[in-house]
Scaffold this active site. Structure first.
Site, PDB file in Angstrom:
ATOM      1  N   ASP A  46       0.844  -1.189   0.000  1.00 43.14           N
ATOM      2  CA  ASP A  46       0.000   0.000   0.000  1.00 43.14           C
ATOM      3  C   ASP A  46       0.886   1.248   0.000  1.00 43.14           C
ATOM      4  O   ASP A  46       1.633   1.482   0.954  1.00 43.14           O
ATOM      5  CB  ASP A  46      -0.899  -0.013   1.243  1.00 43.14           C
ATOM      6  CG  ASP A  46      -2.066   0.952   1.147  1.00 43.14           C
ATOM      7  OD1 ASP A  46      -2.006   1.863   0.298  1.00 43.14           O
ATOM      8  OD2 ASP A  46      -3.026   0.811   1.906  1.00 43.14           O
ATOM      9  N   CYS A  79      -5.992   4.133  -3.559  1.00 44.17           N
ATOM     10  CA  CYS A  79      -6.141   2.738  -3.132  1.00 44.17           C
ATOM     11  C   CYS A  79      -7.304   2.005  -3.787  1.00 44.17           C
ATOM     12  O   CYS A  79      -7.108   1.013  -4.494  1.00 44.17           O
ATOM     13  CB  CYS A  79      -6.304   2.684  -1.611  1.00 44.17           C
ATOM     14  SG  CYS A  79      -4.837   3.208  -0.686  1.00 44.17           S
TER      15      CYS A  79
END
Length: 494
Positions: A46, A79
């Protein structure tokens, strides 16, 4: 003597993939026997940017063992849109997921519009694969949410589900473990990356023992802010500072309105950037060790020769470049160009590829390697020919990036801090030569990366009306494509 199908089947799969490359189709043969199909271990990080790889020796070892895609980009440097493209192989304009929440994004949109019903997980599970999802799913997913059912919700397609919601702190979090919510506290052994590494190793061992092909995705929250390292890494890399390349604390010439006029970074901001970068490097040490754990588990289970290991990130991250405080969402390479490294059967060790590949290509890659059909609604293209020695001749020449902004959702973990970059809605195309961006306010950017690799000279104002019309047509063609065939054609128009 009858030859083993275990030898013949992978050859057939590769030959059919090459045929699909030549003919422009995505059809695959009927799924081969379970014993012959390769496994996939997919580690998705991430906010991991390219400048962290220098501090990750196990990722560099994976590069030495496989292929590195140097021009791999995401469909949106955010994301949830990026992860939605990964799961489905489709652009944001086809998934409908452009943000992390609200009317055009998040888990709520992805789930509510039926996107979970056709992912690489559903395709592989229906063909006999064991599938596991561990770690971070989509923004807005809550481990205890039942979605109207009687137990915590698990999406279709997953044989094993160990997924959290707000795990950015790496401690004091919940996981939905196959419909049961389990809480993890603040002990060193509760550090999430380590917990996921252990669960992943167990899944590999169990799948191999069951003689079933498997796909394992472990999606870490690390190194997303607040950049929480494992306790054993909290004092590592003393004195490390953020890289200060040509773009650091520098505005591009003729910057677009959302970026223009920013003052130089203050001393306090630079200090915070240095501290944050050091913590990010500390945080990815556990991810690097996870790779060691997972690859050792594959070897111990005796399936290393049948397993692809894939490492990547959902988006990049800027820290000081273009006078921006830490963040993402821009069309600069800092944010959209991320690592993709693959090692496995038939992959040439230490090789590189400059093909224009994107995260929409991962789902069809996993499906084609498994011998399952790739639906025509998938916008991406299998990377199997590139994995197995293809030169990239005939590959797409243009990639698309789509973004909705500015972000103003107060509960968004990616809500940009002041001066961190929060551009308006844009569509961008990126080729091996240039990056072109069209904003909703009418402004444009054009960077010739052959002479300006750090994207510091916006040349949009110098382009002729004819050239701008060509570029606009290329953007329009990609933002309006809706099938694999159409998007493949549009991807050659830039």
């Amino acid at each position: 003597m009858t030859r083993s199908p275990r030898i013949l089947t992978p050859i057939v799969v590769v030959l059919v993939a090459l045929l699909a490359w030549v003919t422009g189709t995505q059809a695959m043969p009927a799924a081969p026997s379970a014993a012959a199909r390769p496994n996939v271990v997919f580690v998705l990080t991430d906010d991991l940017s390219w400048n962290l790889i220098a501090h990750m020796p196990q990722v560099r070892r994976l590069q030495a063992d496989g292929v590195t895609f140097n021009d791999y980009t995401v469909t949106d440097s955010l994301c949830c849109p990026s992860r939605s493209s990964i799961f489905t192989g489709r652009f944001p304009h086809d998934t409908g997921v452009f943000t992390n929440g609200g009317a055009d994004g998040g888990f709520g949109y992805f789930h509510g519009h039926g996107e979970e019903k056709q992912t690489f997980a559903t395709a592989l599970q229906s063909s006999g694969y064991r599938t596991a999802m561990m770690g971070k799913y989509l923004n807005g997913y809550l481990p205890a949410d039942t979605q109207g059912g009687t137990q915590p919700y698990v999406p279709p397609g997953w044989s094993e589900w160990d997924v959290g919601g707000n795990g950015y702190q790496e401690f004091d979090y919940d996981l939905n473990e196959n419909h049961k919510v389990v809480h993890y506290g603040n002990r060193p052994q509760d550090y999430m990356v380590d917990v996921l590494a252990g669960k992943g190793a167990n899944f590999i061992a169990d799948s191999a023992a069951a003689h079933q092909p498997f796909l394992l995705e472990i999606a870490t929250f690390a190194p997303h802010a607040p950049y929480t390292p494992a306790p054993r890494d909290a004092d590592s890399f003393p004195g490390l500072t953020a890289p200060r390349g040509p773009a650091f604390d520098t505005l591009p010439a003729d910057a677009p309105p959302w970026l223009a006029g920013r003052a130089p970074l203050t001393g306090a901001e630079k200090t915070a950037i240095d501290s944050g970068f050091r913590k990010r490097v500390q945080a990815v040490q556990s991810v690097d060790r996870m790779l060691t754990t997972l690859r050792a588990a594959v070897t111990k289970a005796g399936v290393a020769g049948d397993t692809y290991v894939v490492f990547s990130s959902d988006n990049g991250y800027h820290m000081g470049q273009y006078r921006l405080n830490p963040g993402k969402m821009t069309a600069f390479d800092t944010d959209i160009r991320v690592p993709l490294v693959v090692a496995g059967p038939g992959v040439t060790p230490g090789s590189t590829s400059t093909a224009q590949v994107q995260n929409i290509d991962l789902a069809p890659t996993f499906q084609s390697l498994a011998g399952t059909a790739v639906p025509s609604t998938v916008d991406g293209r299998s990377l199997a020919p590139l994995l197995h020695g293809g030169s990239g001749a005939g590959w797409r020449t243009t990639s698309l990036v789509e973004h909705h902004g500015p972000d103003a959702l107060p509960d968004d973990p990616d809500l940009p801090a002041p001066n961190s970059g929060n551009p308006p809605t844009y569509s961008a195309i990126r080729t091996g030569v240039y990056t072109y961006v069209e904003y909703s306010d009418g402004s444009r950017e054009y960077y010739d990366r052959t002479t300006d690799p750090h994207q510091l000279h916006n040349l949009a104002g110098t382009l002729s009306p004819a050239r701008l019309a060509e570029l606009h047509a290329a953007v329009t063609g990609l933002t309006n494509c809706h099938t694999g065939a159409a998007c493949w054609t549009a991807g050659h128009a830039g």
